[in-house]
Scaffold this active site. Structure first.
Site, PDB file in Angstrom:
ATOM      1  N   MET A   1      40.234  35.379  44.967  1.00 15.07           N
ATOM      2  CA  MET A   1      38.859  36.155  45.143  1.00 15.07           C
ATOM      3  C   MET A   1      39.287  37.353  43.942  1.00 15.07           C
ATOM      4  SD  MET A   1      37.552  38.932  48.173  1.00 15.07           S
ATOM      5  CE  MET A   1      38.051  37.632  49.310  1.00 15.07           C
ATOM      6  N   PRO A   2      38.492  37.287  42.973  1.00 17.23           N
ATOM      7  CA  PRO A   2      38.632  38.408  41.878  1.00 17.23           C
ATOM      8  C   PRO A   2      37.932  39.824  42.260  1.00 17.23           C
ATOM      9  CG  PRO A   2      37.585  36.478  40.943  1.00 17.23           C
ATOM     10  CD  PRO A   2      37.580  36.261  42.235  1.00 17.23           C
ATOM     11  N   PHE A   3      38.951  40.676  42.027  1.00 18.11           N
ATOM     12  CA  PHE A   3      38.358  42.042  42.364  1.00 18.11           C
ATOM     13  C   PHE A   3      38.402  42.817  41.230  1.00 18.11           C
ATOM     14  CE2 PHE A   3      39.555  46.381  44.245  1.00 18.11           C
ATOM     15  CZ  PHE A   3      38.735  46.308  45.188  1.00 18.11           C
TER      16      PHE A   3
ATOM     17  N   ARG B   1      34.330  40.602  43.979  1.00 17.05           N
ATOM     18  CA  ARG B   1      34.296  42.020  44.595  1.00 17.05           C
ATOM     19  C   ARG B   1      34.240  43.065  43.444  1.00 17.05           C
ATOM     20  NH1 ARG B   1      33.367  38.662  48.116  1.00 17.05           N
ATOM     21  NH2 ARG B   1      34.137  38.488  49.902  1.00 17.05           N
TER      22      ARG B   1
END
Length: 63
Positions: free
Chosen positions: A1-3, A40
């Site tokens: 999940m890229p943040f 995100r």
């Protein structure tokens, strides 16, 4: 999940922040192939008196 965390001086409009979130999300989807729903983006709205530039606050510099 890229943040992604984005630090901005306070004062941007809700529309500007929305555009940043949309464009950063699109860039991460394109660059990483990540599903959009997994991206995100967190915008840190920094008070101008908490941001230092060259030994002075951004507020004192009139930014």
């Amino acid at each position: 999940m890229p943040f992604a965390q984005i630090y901005l001086l306070e004062g941007r409009t809700e529309e500007q922040k929305r555009a940043v979130i949309e464009k950063v999300t699109a860039a991460l989807v394109e660059a990483l192939g990540a599903p959009q729903q997994n991206v995100r983006v967190w915008i840190h709205d920094m008070p101008k008196e908490n941001w230092g530039i060259g030994g002075q606050t951004a507020k004192d510099l009139g930014r």
